[in-house]
Design a protein around this motif. Structure first.
Motif, PDB file in Angstrom:
ATOM      1  N   ALA A 114       1.074  -1.047  -0.267  1.00  0.00           N
ATOM      2  CA  ALA A 114      -0.149   0.127   0.406  1.00  0.00           C
ATOM      3  C   ALA A 114       0.451   0.880  -0.555  1.00  0.00           C
ATOM      4  CB  ALA A 114      -1.027   0.154   1.462  1.00  0.00           C
ATOM      5  N   THR A 115       2.090   1.334  -0.225  1.00  0.00           N
ATOM      6  CA  THR A 115       3.075   2.854  -0.184  1.00  0.00           C
ATOM      7  C   THR A 115       4.078   2.195  -1.532  1.00  0.00           C
ATOM      8  OG1 THR A 115       3.636   1.982   2.667  1.00  0.00           O
ATOM      9  CG2 THR A 115       4.923   2.962   1.285  1.00  0.00           C
ATOM     10  N   LEU A 116       4.409   3.599  -1.446  1.00  0.00           N
ATOM     11  CA  LEU A 116       4.058   4.309  -2.777  1.00  0.00           C
ATOM     12  C   LEU A 116       5.087   5.529  -2.280  1.00  0.00           C
ATOM     13  CD1 LEU A 116       4.847   4.747  -5.881  1.00  0.00           C
ATOM     14  CD2 LEU A 116       3.092   6.636  -5.803  1.00  0.00           C
ATOM     15  N   GLU A 117       6.961   5.192  -2.909  1.00  0.00           N
ATOM     16  CA  GLU A 117       8.014   6.447  -2.744  1.00  0.00           C
ATOM     17  C   GLU A 117       8.203   7.241  -3.954  1.00  0.00           C
ATOM     18  OE1 GLU A 117      10.236   5.328   1.182  1.00  0.00           O
ATOM     19  OE2 GLU A 117      10.249   4.290  -0.238  1.00  0.00           O
ATOM     20  N   ILE A 118       8.098   8.559  -3.369  1.00  0.00           N
ATOM     21  CA  ILE A 118       8.667   9.233  -4.616  1.00  0.00           C
ATOM     22  C   ILE A 118       9.444   9.769  -4.623  1.00  0.00           C
ATOM     23  CG2 ILE A 118       8.096  10.793  -6.782  1.00  0.00           C
ATOM     24  CD1 ILE A 118       4.942   9.972  -6.349  1.00  0.00           C
ATOM     25  N   MET A 119      10.442   9.473  -5.750  1.00  0.00           N
ATOM     26  CA  MET A 119      12.344  10.497  -4.923  1.00  0.00           C
ATOM     27  C   MET A 119      12.102  10.819  -6.474  1.00  0.00           C
ATOM     28  SD  MET A 119      12.224   7.081  -3.358  1.00  0.00           S
ATOM     29  CE  MET A 119      12.400   5.671  -4.923  1.00  0.00           C
ATOM     30  N   THR A 120      12.812  12.051  -5.841  1.00  0.00           N
ATOM     31  CA  THR A 120      13.429  13.582  -7.102  1.00  0.00           C
ATOM     32  C   THR A 120      14.440  13.995  -6.626  1.00  0.00           C
ATOM     33  OG1 THR A 120      11.822  15.024  -5.135  1.00  0.00           O
ATOM     34  CG2 THR A 120      10.535  13.882  -7.420  1.00  0.00           C
ATOM     35  N   PRO A 121      14.352  14.186  -7.578  1.00  0.00           N
ATOM     36  CA  PRO A 121      16.479  14.832  -7.391  1.00  0.00           C
ATOM     37  C   PRO A 121      16.883  16.048  -6.964  1.00  0.00           C
ATOM     38  CG  PRO A 121      16.107  14.826  -9.935  1.00  0.00           C
ATOM     39  CD  PRO A 121      14.989  14.064  -9.430  1.00  0.00           C
ATOM     40  N   LYS A 122      15.702  16.573  -7.020  1.00  0.00           N
ATOM     41  CA  LYS A 122      15.485  18.620  -5.739  1.00  0.00           C
ATOM     42  C   LYS A 122      14.211  17.972  -5.151  1.00  0.00           C
ATOM     43  CE  LYS A 122      18.203  20.712  -9.236  1.00  0.00           C
ATOM     44  NZ  LYS A 122      18.046  22.260 -10.487  1.00  0.00           N
ATOM     45  N   PRO A 123      14.685  18.553  -3.852  1.00  0.00           N
ATOM     46  CA  PRO A 123      13.256  19.456  -3.263  1.00  0.00           C
ATOM     47  C   PRO A 123      12.145  19.471  -4.115  1.00  0.00           C
ATOM     48  CG  PRO A 123      14.888  20.177  -2.243  1.00  0.00           C
ATOM     49  CD  PRO A 123      15.105  19.822  -3.382  1.00  0.00           C
ATOM     50  N   PHE A 124      11.091  18.876  -3.762  1.00  0.00           N
ATOM     51  CA  PHE A 124       9.464  19.278  -5.228  1.00  0.00           C
ATOM     52  C   PHE A 124       8.028  18.779  -3.732  1.00  0.00           C
ATOM     53  CE2 PHE A 124       6.800  17.501  -9.005  1.00  0.00           C
ATOM     54  CZ  PHE A 124       6.723  18.513  -8.596  1.00  0.00           C
ATOM     55  N   PRO A 125       8.200  20.181  -3.320  1.00  0.00           N
ATOM     56  CA  PRO A 125       7.050  19.851  -2.174  1.00  0.00           C
ATOM     57  C   PRO A 125       5.762  20.104  -2.249  1.00  0.00           C
ATOM     58  CG  PRO A 125       8.704  21.697  -1.232  1.00  0.00           C
ATOM     59  CD  PRO A 125       9.154  21.339  -2.990  1.00  0.00           C
ATOM     60  N   ASP A 126       5.895  20.555  -4.117  1.00  0.00           N
ATOM     61  CA  ASP A 126       4.373  21.130  -4.624  1.00  0.00           C
ATOM     62  C   ASP A 126       3.955  19.709  -4.892  1.00  0.00           C
ATOM     63  OD1 ASP A 126       3.862  24.126  -3.445  1.00  0.00           O
ATOM     64  OD2 ASP A 126       5.542  24.042  -4.847  1.00  0.00           O
ATOM     65  N   LEU A 127       5.051  18.639  -4.801  1.00  0.00           N
ATOM     66  CA  LEU A 127       4.211  17.094  -5.707  1.00  0.00           C
ATOM     67  C   LEU A 127       2.256  17.023  -5.154  1.00  0.00           C
ATOM     68  CD1 LEU A 127       4.336  14.602  -7.165  1.00  0.00           C
ATOM     69  CD2 LEU A 127       5.096  13.928  -4.833  1.00  0.00           C
ATOM     70  N   PRO A 128       1.821  17.255  -4.234  1.00  0.00           N
ATOM     71  CA  PRO A 128       0.790  16.982  -4.201  1.00  0.00           C
ATOM     72  C   PRO A 128      -0.306  17.735  -5.229  1.00  0.00           C
ATOM     73  CG  PRO A 128       1.650  17.264  -2.077  1.00  0.00           C
ATOM     74  CD  PRO A 128       2.994  17.180  -3.031  1.00  0.00           C
ATOM     75  N   ASP A 129       0.338  19.082  -5.760  1.00  0.00           N
ATOM     76  CA  ASP A 129      -0.707  19.714  -6.395  1.00  0.00           C
ATOM     77  C   ASP A 129      -1.094  18.740  -8.012  1.00  0.00           C
ATOM     78  OD1 ASP A 129      -0.726  21.593  -4.481  1.00  0.00           O
ATOM     79  OD2 ASP A 129       0.687  22.784  -6.138  1.00  0.00           O
ATOM     80  N   ILE A 130       0.171  18.112  -7.978  1.00  0.00           N
ATOM     81  CA  ILE A 130      -0.095  17.360  -9.190  1.00  0.00           C
ATOM     82  C   ILE A 130      -1.083  16.354  -9.149  1.00  0.00           C
ATOM     83  CG2 ILE A 130       1.793  15.957 -10.573  1.00  0.00           C
ATOM     84  CD1 ILE A 130       1.956  19.231 -10.404  1.00  0.00           C
ATOM     85  N   LEU A 131      -0.325  15.156  -8.058  1.00  0.00           N
ATOM     86  CA  LEU A 131      -0.978  14.224  -7.287  1.00  0.00           C
ATOM     87  C   LEU A 131      -2.174  13.891  -7.874  1.00  0.00           C
ATOM     88  CD1 LEU A 131       1.709  11.926  -4.708  1.00  0.00           C
ATOM     89  CD2 LEU A 131       1.310  12.026  -7.010  1.00  0.00           C
ATOM     90  N   SER A 132      -2.945  15.737  -7.210  1.00  0.00           N
ATOM     91  CA  SER A 132      -4.410  15.864  -6.975  1.00  0.00           C
ATOM     92  C   SER A 132      -5.184  16.236  -8.343  1.00  0.00           C
ATOM     93  CB  SER A 132      -4.654  17.308  -6.314  1.00  0.00           C
ATOM     94  OG  SER A 132      -4.514  18.228  -6.909  1.00  0.00           O
ATOM     95  N   GLU A 133      -4.141  15.960  -9.663  1.00  0.00           N
ATOM     96  CA  GLU A 133      -4.778  15.916 -10.832  1.00  0.00           C
ATOM     97  C   GLU A 133      -4.620  14.702 -11.464  1.00  0.00           C
ATOM     98  OE1 GLU A 133      -2.939  17.703 -13.416  1.00  0.00           O
ATOM     99  OE2 GLU A 133      -2.975  20.420 -11.650  1.00  0.00           O
ATOM    100  N   PHE A 134      -5.060  13.378 -10.615  1.00  0.00           N
ATOM    101  CA  PHE A 134      -4.304  11.816 -11.049  1.00  0.00           C
ATOM    102  C   PHE A 134      -5.132  11.280 -10.414  1.00  0.00           C
ATOM    103  CE2 PHE A 134       0.458  12.541 -11.761  1.00  0.00           C
ATOM    104  CZ  PHE A 134      -0.067  13.237 -12.825  1.00  0.00           C
ATOM    105  N   TYR A 135      -5.826  10.635 -11.334  1.00  0.00           N
ATOM    106  CA  TYR A 135      -7.096  10.131 -11.177  1.00  0.00           C
ATOM    107  C   TYR A 135      -6.681   8.345 -11.429  1.00  0.00           C
ATOM    108  CZ  TYR A 135      -9.522  13.766 -10.357  1.00  0.00           C
ATOM    109  OH  TYR A 135     -10.618  15.107  -9.798  1.00  0.00           O
ATOM    110  N   LEU A 136      -6.928   7.231 -10.535  1.00  0.00           N
ATOM    111  CA  LEU A 136      -6.785   6.137 -10.671  1.00  0.00           C
ATOM    112  C   LEU A 136      -7.617   5.197 -11.671  1.00  0.00           C
ATOM    113  CD1 LEU A 136      -4.305   4.270 -11.562  1.00  0.00           C
ATOM    114  CD2 LEU A 136      -4.411   3.529  -8.737  1.00  0.00           C
ATOM    115  N   PRO A 137      -7.994   5.049 -12.486  1.00  0.00           N
ATOM    116  CA  PRO A 137      -9.068   4.130 -12.912  1.00  0.00           C
ATOM    117  C   PRO A 137      -8.830   2.757 -13.366  1.00  0.00           C
ATOM    118  CG  PRO A 137      -8.272   5.021 -14.794  1.00  0.00           C
ATOM    119  CD  PRO A 137      -6.939   5.113 -13.994  1.00  0.00           C
TER     120      PRO A 137
END
Length: 453
Positions: A114-137
């Motif tokens: 149930a766990t997803l990890e996302i690693m970015t080369p630079k800090p990306f604190p705004d990632l939740p903004d992007i995930l709010s546009e993703f719907y999983l069908p």
């Protein structure tokens, strides 16, 4: 069963992202965003727990317990990982590439249970903004992406025509695709539907409907005109300011939009992260605008480009802008583009003319700044304005892990852009719907999405 008129009825393939409110209405009922977005802040969605490492480079997200598709199969973090990897190659409705690949360049993903990890080369604190546009069908037996994890399940789907949804309480909703706002209104009056959405698109704007409950909602969208900052009149910051001072936004909203708008103060809406109700309004100051025009050595001849639609009443808006600008010393000719997808592609290729009417739909302050303002990113919608102060502040904000610090920095950027405009700021549209009296539990959110209690 309650019957509702939408402009469109469809479920898009998983790798297609859209800001179309009709399609997002269905997505939000049948599916869940990975995280929800509310007034600039993330909220639980399909993932109900998340954390960011101190260095800002590792997100850990956990699916809500018991998350399952409507066919009974369990959701796994691996599903989200595959979705994100695929969507980085997605295109918008005009065939333009989305920015997700750029945001996640160099990122890696790990999924376990149930766990997803996302690693970015630079800090990306705004990632939740992007995930709010993703719907999983998930694809159904017919290969349609209609299986979700949301509170409503698809019972019958006729693509482009209708869809029937049911929930665990035994309620049923039927959505009909009725393309024209006038036809949606007629269906409501005829009793064929009990609720009609997007009535702000009526040929004659309305603010009420006798015999029906009327709802209005200000939106996150910004109606603007891009300014060519690379050459011509609007390469001069003084003329960008002059144009903004020349526009009587209250009269534009009243005369062109029938009152259905909120005056813009900067690049984003009052709902965006960093926006403050104390942010100064842009004054209507034609005398000051004329003085700035008179003092500038740049040319005053302007080509103003406009589509026929998207935004609503775009040609009428262009005529209003022309009259305001000519009153302060500009000479304006209007170029009408009849091919709306082609027009969007031309603006992405920087074929802007001097001014080009457009709409800005991302609900993420980060996305608007990165896609459209930053001269360091120089992304597809950036139109050539270079502003070193904004670039420096944005670089600091986008790497700031503390949410309050980041919000404050974004607020400073938005205030600066209000006083030192990159675009011609116009208004934020108000969306409208009408329903049969006594029909409760329906509302519009700031994205224009129909919500069902």
């Amino acid at each position: 069963m309650i019957t509702i008129a939408l402009e469109k009825v469809d479920f898009l393939p998983a790798d297609r992202v859209t800001d179309d409110a009709s399609i997002l209405t269905l997505k939000n009922l049948v599916m869940e965003p990975m995280l929800r977005w509310e007034n600039g802040a993330p909220r639980p969605g399909l993932f109900d727990r998340w954390s960011l490492s101190e260095d800002g480079c590792r997100w850990t997200l956990t699916l809500r317990e018991g998350a399952a598709y409507h066919d009974g199969s369990a959701v796994a973090a691996e599903d989200a990982k595959c979705f994100i990897e695929a969507i980085c190659d997605a295109r918008d409705m005009f065939g333009m590439p989305w920015s997700y690949a750029r945001y996640l360049e160099g990122a890696s993903f790990e999924a376990s249970g149930a766990t997803l990890e996302i690693m970015t080369p630079k800090p990306f604190p705004d990632l939740p903004d992007i995930l709010s546009e993703f719907y999983l069908p998930k694809l159904d037996g017919a290969g349609q992406p209609t299986l979700g994890t949301g509170p409503w399940q698809v019972k019958d789907f006729d693509r482009g025509r209708s869809v029937t949804l049911g929930d665990a309480a035994g309620r049923s909703l039927r959505f009909l695709a009725i393309a024209g706002a006038g036809e949606r209104l007629s269906a409501l009056r005829a009793g064929d539907v009990q609720l009609a959405t997007h009535l702000e698109r009526l040929e004659t704007p309305a603010r009420s409907l006798e015999g029906y409950a009327w709802h209005e909602q200000a939106t996150t969208m910004s109606v603007i005109a891009y300014m060519n900052g690379s050459e011509g009149a609007f390469s001069d910051p003084a003329l960008r300011l002059a144009a903004n001072l020349a526009i009587d936004r209250a009269r534009l909203i009243d005369e062109v939009m029938g009152g259905l708008g909120v005056p813009a103060r900067t690049i984003v809406s009052p709902f965006h992260n960093g926006m403050s109700p104390e942010l100064a309004a842009i004054p209507f100051d034609p005398e000051g605008a004329a003085r700035l025009v008179g003092e500038s050595s740049e040319k005053r001849e302007i080509v103003l480009r406009t589509p026929l639609y998207m935004p609503e009443r775009a040609p009428e808006t262009a005529a209003f802008i022309r009259d305001c600008l000519q009153a302060v010393g500009f000479s304006v000719s209007i170029d009408i583009a009849e091919d709306r997808p082609g027009y969007a592609r031309e603006l992405g290729e920087k074929r802007t003319g001097d001014l080009a009417i457009f709409d800005s739909s991302p609900h993420s302050t980060f996305r608007v700044l990165d896609d459209k303002i930053s001269s360091r990113s120089r992304a597809v919608w950036w139109q050539g304005v270079e502003d070193p102060l904004v670039d420096a502040l944005f670089e600091e904000a986008r790497r700031s892990v503390d949410p309050q610090t980041r919000t404050g920095l974004y607020g400073g950027i938005l205030a600066h852009l209000g006083a030192n405009p990159h675009w011609l700021y116009l208004y934020h549209p108000i969306d409208c719907m009408a329903r049969k009296p006594g029909l409760e539990g329906f509302s519009l959110d700031p994205k224009g999405i129909l919500r069902v209690a």
